[in-house]
Design an enzyme around this catalytic site. Structure first.
Site, PDB file in Angstrom:
ATOM      1  N   ARG A  54      42.552  34.631  38.157  1.00 43.47           N
ATOM      2  CA  ARG A  54      42.029  34.305  39.476  1.00 43.47           C
ATOM      3  C   ARG A  54      42.068  35.565  40.329  1.00 43.47           C
ATOM      4  NH1 ARG A  54      45.984  36.260  41.752  1.00 43.47           N
ATOM      5  NH2 ARG A  54      44.904  35.724  43.656  1.00 43.47           N
ATOM      6  N   GLY A  55      41.437  35.469  41.500  1.00 46.08           N
ATOM      7  CA  GLY A  55      41.283  36.659  42.340  1.00 46.08           C
ATOM      8  C   GLY A  55      39.847  37.130  42.216  1.00 46.08           C
ATOM      9  N   ALA A  56      39.155  37.298  43.335  1.00 45.71           N
ATOM     10  CA  ALA A  56      37.722  37.557  43.283  1.00 45.71           C
ATOM     11  C   ALA A  56      37.331  38.680  42.325  1.00 45.71           C
ATOM     12  CB  ALA A  56      37.218  37.836  44.705  1.00 45.71           C
ATOM     13  N   ARG A  62      33.341  29.033  39.249  1.00 39.34           N
ATOM     14  CA  ARG A  62      33.872  28.917  40.618  1.00 39.34           C
ATOM     15  C   ARG A  62      32.789  29.387  41.583  1.00 39.34           C
ATOM     16  NH1 ARG A  62      39.743  31.278  41.649  1.00 39.34           N
ATOM     17  NH2 ARG A  62      39.728  29.716  43.339  1.00 39.34           N
ATOM     18  N   ASP A  69      36.933  36.796  49.472  1.00 38.61           N
ATOM     19  CA  ASP A  69      36.156  36.300  48.337  1.00 38.61           C
ATOM     20  C   ASP A  69      34.663  36.475  48.553  1.00 38.61           C
ATOM     21  OD1 ASP A  69      38.842  34.630  48.385  1.00 38.61           O
ATOM     22  OD2 ASP A  69      38.069  34.666  46.321  1.00 38.61           O
ATOM     23  N   ASN A 105      37.869  33.487  52.534  1.00 38.00           N
ATOM     24  CA  ASN A 105      39.091  33.863  51.851  1.00 38.00           C
ATOM     25  C   ASN A 105      39.949  32.622  51.659  1.00 38.00           C
ATOM     26  OD1 ASN A 105      40.653  36.074  50.675  1.00 38.00           O
ATOM     27  ND2 ASN A 105      42.126  35.687  52.305  1.00 38.00           N
ATOM     28  N   LYS A 106      41.112  32.811  51.006  1.00 34.75           N
ATOM     29  CA  LYS A 106      41.976  31.678  50.708  1.00 34.75           C
ATOM     30  C   LYS A 106      42.239  30.816  51.929  1.00 34.75           C
ATOM     31  CE  LYS A 106      43.037  30.865  47.579  1.00 34.75           C
ATOM     32  NZ  LYS A 106      42.053  30.042  46.868  1.00 34.75           N
TER      33      LYS A 106
HETATM   34  C1  LIG Z   1      41.645  40.378  45.675  1.00 26.63           C
HETATM   35  S1  LIG Z   1      41.676  38.659  45.384  1.00 26.63           S
HETATM   36  C2  LIG Z   1      40.642  38.052  46.607  1.00 26.63           C
HETATM   37  C3  LIG Z   1      40.931  36.583  46.935  1.00 26.63           C
HETATM   38  O1  LIG Z   1      40.910  35.692  45.770  1.00 26.63           O
HETATM   39  C4  LIG Z   1      41.959  34.716  45.931  1.00 26.63           C
HETATM   40  O2  LIG Z   1      41.552  33.403  45.642  1.00 26.63           O
HETATM   41  P1  LIG Z   1      42.048  32.672  44.272  1.00 26.63           P
HETATM   42  O3  LIG Z   1      43.511  32.952  44.089  1.00 26.63           O
HETATM   43  O4  LIG Z   1      41.735  31.202  44.501  1.00 26.63           O
HETATM   44  O5  LIG Z   1      41.171  33.265  43.181  1.00 26.63           O
HETATM   45  C5  LIG Z   1      42.325  34.824  47.387  1.00 26.63           C
HETATM   46  O6  LIG Z   1      41.376  34.157  48.206  1.00 26.63           O
HETATM   47  C6  LIG Z   1      42.264  36.326  47.559  1.00 26.63           C
HETATM   48  O7  LIG Z   1      42.343  36.750  48.883  1.00 26.63           O
END
Ligand SMILES: CSC[C@H]1O[C@H](OP(=O)(O)O)[C@H](O)[C@@H]1O
Length: 353
Positions: free
Chosen positions: A56-58, A99, A243, A253-254
């Site tokens: 996960r993580g963009a 996603r 994101d 974002n989250k």
């Molecule tokens: C550098 S990660 C960017 C962004 O992605 C994360 O979401 P997720 O954990 O659901 O994939 C989070 O929003 C981060 O800030």
């Protein structure tokens, strides 16, 4: 490159490993107490891993999807890249559907398609080198953003961060966490706070663990304690990832980012968004046009597999929100910093769609 930062010390955590035969993904659902890799040998396995938050993580999901295309190519026989692109389209659509909110997924797949369509009979080699280039460029971008973002922070400042934006979410070093790492190395960041980031707990399970591996002390707070912390003067900056950054500077974002931005502005604190240009989407005019992912409400009904909510209770689980550009003091990308972002400033740096 900043010579005060020993970048090698931040490369121990590798969420994505390409073995030449398989894509090995560090299962982030099991961190911090279990380090286990999921080996993907097909693109649909990669799509399932992205959807399940194994990775996960963009930026990281874009990189994983790019390698997923390389895996899909194994099942395709084509004379050139254009023919291969047509045959790979269904697998790429399934990867893209994993996603909806982070634009990096679609961006990486579009880049792989472009590389394919320009390739001849060497299209398989071109795909692999493009996937590697996406990862290498992300790492370089993170290191650059770390320097740029840290330069905005006065020595001895306190920083609050949200979710996880470190090596686990990228090709390494991180986005917002990269700014924190660079800021700590340069004596600009004196205190680090990370909130839990309910309901998936990226902050309490991933961020404070990542920083602990670096020897950086971070104080974990409940999400609900953030405004109280911002009020008490220990924090000068809220630093988060993204994101999807829209043409007008709105940021997805989250979930929880928006209320942090509101509270930061109310308490006179600065708000910084850190993301590579692969997260900038000039084709999306504003945050109103972003699809916000909603995940299984069951993620709210328990912790670590232990149910904490009575049976029959309803839950709503949007996992991103949109922070309007007006609440953002700086958007830091590897291409430069946009302060007090608006459409004209975004267009000046990233061009019009
Ligand atoms: C550098 S990660 C960017 C962004 O992605 C994360 O979401 P997720 O954990 O659901 O994939 C989070 O929003 C981060 O800030």
């Amino acid at each position: 490159m900043n010579d005060t930062i020993d970048y090698a010390r931040y490369d121990r955590i590798r969420p994505i490993r390409w073995t030449g035969e398989a894509l090995e993904l560090l299962d982030q659902r099991k961190l911090p107490f279990t380090t286990e890799y999921v080996a993907c040998t097909g693109s649909d396995e990669v799509a399932a891993a992205i959807h399940a938050l194994v990775v996960r993580g963009a930026p990281a999901i874009g990189i994983a999807a790019a390698w997923g295309v390389v895996l899909a190519a194994r099942d395709v026989d084509a004379a050139d890249g254009i023919a291969a692109a047509a045959l790979l389209a269904p697998a790429m659509q399934r990867l893209n559907a994993a996603r909806p909110t982070a634009v990096n997924l679609a961006w990486a797949l579009a880049r792989m398609r472009t590389a394919l369509e320009a390739a001849g009979d060497d299209w398989r080699e071109r795909l692999a080198s493009e996937a590697q280039a996406i990862a290498d460029e992300d790492l370089a971008a993170n290191r650059r953003m770390g320097e740029l973002g840290a330069s905005l922070i006065a020595p001895g400042s306190g920083v609050l961060t949200h979710c996880n934006t470190g090596s686990l979410a990228t090709a390494g070093f991180g986005t917002a966490l990269g700014v924190i790492r660079a800021g700590v190395a340069q004596g600009r960041v004196g205190r680090v706070y990370a909130d839990e980031t309910r309901p998936w707990n990226q902050g309490s399970r991933l961020t404070v663990w990542e920083l602990q591996q670096d020897g950086i002390d971070a104080t974990l707070i409940a999400d609900a304690a953030a405004s109280h912390l911002l009020r008490n003067g220990e924090v000068e900056w809220v630093v988060v990832g993204a994101d999807r950054i829209c043409a007008n500077g709105d940021v997805a974002n989250k979930i929880g980012t928006y209320q942090l931005a509101i509270s930061a502005r109310f308490h006179g604190k600065k708000f910084m968004v850190v993301a590579p240009s692969s997260t900038v989407d000039m084709a999306t005019p504003s945050g109103d046009h972003i699809e916000i992912e909603e995940r299984d409400p069951g993620e709210l009904l328990g912790v670590g597999g232990n149910r904490t909510v009575a049976e029959g209770v309803q839950a709503w689980n949007p996992v991103f929100d949109v922070t309007p550009a007006a609440l953002i003091d700086a958007i830091v990308t590897e291409q430069g910093i946009v302060e007090q972002p608006d459409e004209a400033k975004m267009r000046a740096l990233f061009g019009a769609h």
